[in-house]
Design an enzyme around this catalytic site. Structure first.
Site, mmCIF file in Angstrom:
data_model
loop_
_atom_site.group_PDB
_atom_site.id
_atom_site.type_symbol
_atom_site.label_atom_id
_atom_site.label_comp_id
_atom_site.label_asym_id
_atom_site.label_seq_id
_atom_site.Cartn_x
_atom_site.Cartn_y
_atom_site.Cartn_z
ATOM 1 N N ASN A 9 1.171 -0.973 0.173
ATOM 2 C CA ASN A 9 0.264 -0.321 -0.104
ATOM 3 C C ASN A 9 0.523 1.150 -0.006
ATOM 4 O O ASN A 9 2.074 1.566 1.112
ATOM 5 C CB ASN A 9 -1.237 -0.079 1.087
ATOM 6 C CG ASN A 9 -1.299 1.083 1.103
ATOM 7 O OD1 ASN A 9 -1.664 2.062 0.386
ATOM 8 N ND2 ASN A 9 -2.169 1.297 2.341
ATOM 9 N N LYS A 11 0.121 4.080 -0.002
ATOM 10 C CA LYS A 11 0.005 5.232 0.121
ATOM 11 C C LYS A 11 -0.444 7.214 -0.327
ATOM 12 O O LYS A 11 -0.450 6.334 -1.644
ATOM 13 C CB LYS A 11 -0.329 5.603 2.065
ATOM 14 C CG LYS A 11 -0.180 4.706 2.951
ATOM 15 C CD LYS A 11 -0.043 4.439 4.103
ATOM 16 C CE LYS A 11 -0.251 3.210 4.979
ATOM 17 N NZ LYS A 11 -0.248 3.573 6.101
ATOM 18 N N HIS A 97 -9.198 1.500 4.634
ATOM 19 C CA HIS A 97 -8.224 1.150 5.964
ATOM 20 C C HIS A 97 -8.197 1.941 6.898
ATOM 21 O O HIS A 97 -8.867 3.179 6.899
ATOM 22 C CB HIS A 97 -7.178 1.528 5.136
ATOM 23 C CG HIS A 97 -5.650 1.470 5.367
ATOM 24 N ND1 HIS A 97 -5.210 3.004 6.242
ATOM 25 C CD2 HIS A 97 -4.573 0.842 5.818
ATOM 26 C CE1 HIS A 97 -4.090 2.064 6.366
ATOM 27 N NE2 HIS A 97 -3.257 1.363 5.703
ATOM 28 N N GLU A 99 -6.921 4.454 8.032
ATOM 29 C CA GLU A 99 -6.230 5.548 7.792
ATOM 30 C C GLU A 99 -8.082 5.991 7.055
ATOM 31 O O GLU A 99 -8.196 7.283 7.296
ATOM 32 C CB GLU A 99 -5.314 5.793 7.239
ATOM 33 C CG GLU A 99 -4.143 6.064 7.839
ATOM 34 C CD GLU A 99 -3.045 4.860 7.392
ATOM 35 O OE1 GLU A 99 -2.559 5.425 5.936
ATOM 36 O OE2 GLU A 99 -1.885 5.008 7.559
ATOM 37 N N GLU A 167 -4.828 -5.058 10.713
ATOM 38 C CA GLU A 167 -4.170 -3.934 10.635
ATOM 39 C C GLU A 167 -4.193 -3.310 12.349
ATOM 40 O O GLU A 167 -5.157 -2.370 12.246
ATOM 41 C CB GLU A 167 -3.908 -2.939 9.829
ATOM 42 C CG GLU A 167 -3.580 -3.638 8.252
ATOM 43 C CD GLU A 167 -2.503 -2.467 7.380
ATOM 44 O OE1 GLU A 167 -2.380 -2.970 6.834
ATOM 45 O OE2 GLU A 167 -3.553 -1.791 7.432
ATOM 46 N N GLY A 173 3.304 2.618 11.024
ATOM 47 C CA GLY A 173 4.010 3.696 10.313
ATOM 48 C C GLY A 173 4.346 3.511 12.223
ATOM 49 O O GLY A 173 5.960 4.461 11.785
ATOM 50 N N SER A 213 3.469 -2.031 9.747
ATOM 51 C CA SER A 213 5.459 -2.485 10.725
ATOM 52 C C SER A 213 5.919 -3.446 10.119
ATOM 53 O O SER A 213 7.032 -4.291 10.666
ATOM 54 C CB SER A 213 5.836 -1.631 12.045
ATOM 55 O OG SER A 213 5.141 -0.933 13.038
ATOM 56 N N GLY A 234 2.840 -1.479 4.253
ATOM 57 C CA GLY A 234 3.262 -0.264 4.005
ATOM 58 C C GLY A 234 4.087 0.980 3.874
ATOM 59 O O GLY A 234 4.692 0.365 2.420
HETATM 60 P P1 13P Z 1 3.470 0.327 7.461
HETATM 61 O O1 13P Z 1 3.970 -0.599 7.357
HETATM 62 O O2 13P Z 1 3.318 1.610 6.736
HETATM 63 O O3 13P Z 1 3.545 0.641 9.599
HETATM 64 O O4 13P Z 1 1.971 0.774 7.180
HETATM 65 C C1 13P Z 1 0.759 -0.768 6.786
HETATM 66 C C2 13P Z 1 0.079 -0.176 6.250
HETATM 67 O O5 13P Z 1 -1.222 0.587 7.258
HETATM 68 C C3 13P Z 1 -1.032 -0.415 5.443
HETATM 69 O O6 13P Z 1 -2.194 -0.388 4.626
#
Ligand code: 13P
Length: 251
Positions: A9, A11, A97, A99, A167, A173, A213, A234
């Site tokens: 992803n 983002k 997601h 977010e 997740e 992150g 992560s 991510g």
């Molecule tokens: P990270 O791998 O940066 O923690 O993000 C995970 C994520 O939100 C994937 O959709």
């Protein structure tokens, strides 16, 4: 046998030059690996979908969007419908997601409507669920995830077209991950919940990804858990070597 899925992803990252080059490098690696035992999916931002679809074509890498509208067309300024994504050549879309849930107030009901619209348009769908830190600390994780699943899973779910990504919000992150036991516990519980919602056979065959992560140094631990069928990555999906190293951990 559930084939592992390594999903990236991106983002809100990537301008034309770097995005194309990242996609091209991945496509070349995937194509060169003889009969890869994992599927690979990447979700660039909308602005790069066309370019990325073009450079990965015939590599076997699956491309999709990070969100879609629940509507097919009409007066929804700024939104992109799943029919448009399908028309562009996308194979799938991520919905729900955390977010999106946090920044755009997406409820389980909205996530379900989006997932159903995506399936109707002929796309595959990755549905995200996961608890906040507060929910984890107060022992609510399994119940929160259960409710998210029960309310956001489309009625027409099949194991081939729907993937679930667990997740934990606090792991995204942050460099923090749950313990292996905690991840396995949530995934096993999700399979149990899914059996009630969509039936035992689909629950057994549906792919459950872990996200939050995931890095080359923890990928093996996470990806070899019995109920983890891949990763939704991510930050590390923006670096070809890291993303590829994570994919290699399924071997
Ligand atoms: P990270 O791998 O940066 O923690 O993000 C995970 C994520 O939100 C994937 O959709």
């Amino acid at each position: 046998m559930r084939k592992k899925l390594i999903a990236g992803n991106w983002k809100m990252n990537g301008l034309t030059h770097d995005g194309i080059s990242l996609a091209k490098d991945l496509a070349n690696l995937y194509k060169a690996s003889d009969n890869p035992i994992f599927d690979m999916f990447i979700a660039p931002p909308f602005t790069l979908l066309s370019n990325v679809l073009e450079v990965v074509k015939e590599s076997g890498v699956w491309v999709g969007a990070q969100d879609c509208s629940m509507y097919d067309a009409g007066a929804h300024t700024g939104d992109v419908s799943p029919i448009m994504l399908k028309d562009l050549g996308c194979g799938g879309v991520i919905v729900g997601h955390s977010e999106r849930r946090a920044d755009h107030g997406e409820t389980n009901e909205i996530v379900k409507a989006k997932a159903e619209a995506a399936l109707k348009a002929g796309l595959g769908v990755i549905i995200c669920v996961g608890e906040t830190l507060r929910e984890r600390e107060t022992g609510k994780t399994l119940n929160v995830v259960k409710e998210q699943l029960q309310k956001s899973i489309p009625t027409e779910t099949t194991a081939g077209r729907v993937v679930i990504a667990y997740e934990p919000v606090w792991a995204i992150g942050t460099g923090k991950t749950p313990t292996k036991n905690d991840v396995q516990e949530v995934h096993a519980s999700m399979r149990h919940v899914l059996a009630d919602v969509v039936g035992a056979e689909i629950a057994q065959n549906i792919r459950l990804l872990y996200g939050g992560s995931v890095k080359p140094n923890n990928a093996k631990d996470l990806l070899t858990l019995p109920d983890v069928d891949g990763a939704l990555v991510g930050g590390a999906s923006l670096k070809v070597n890291d993303f590829w190293a994570i994919a290699q951990a399924v071997m």
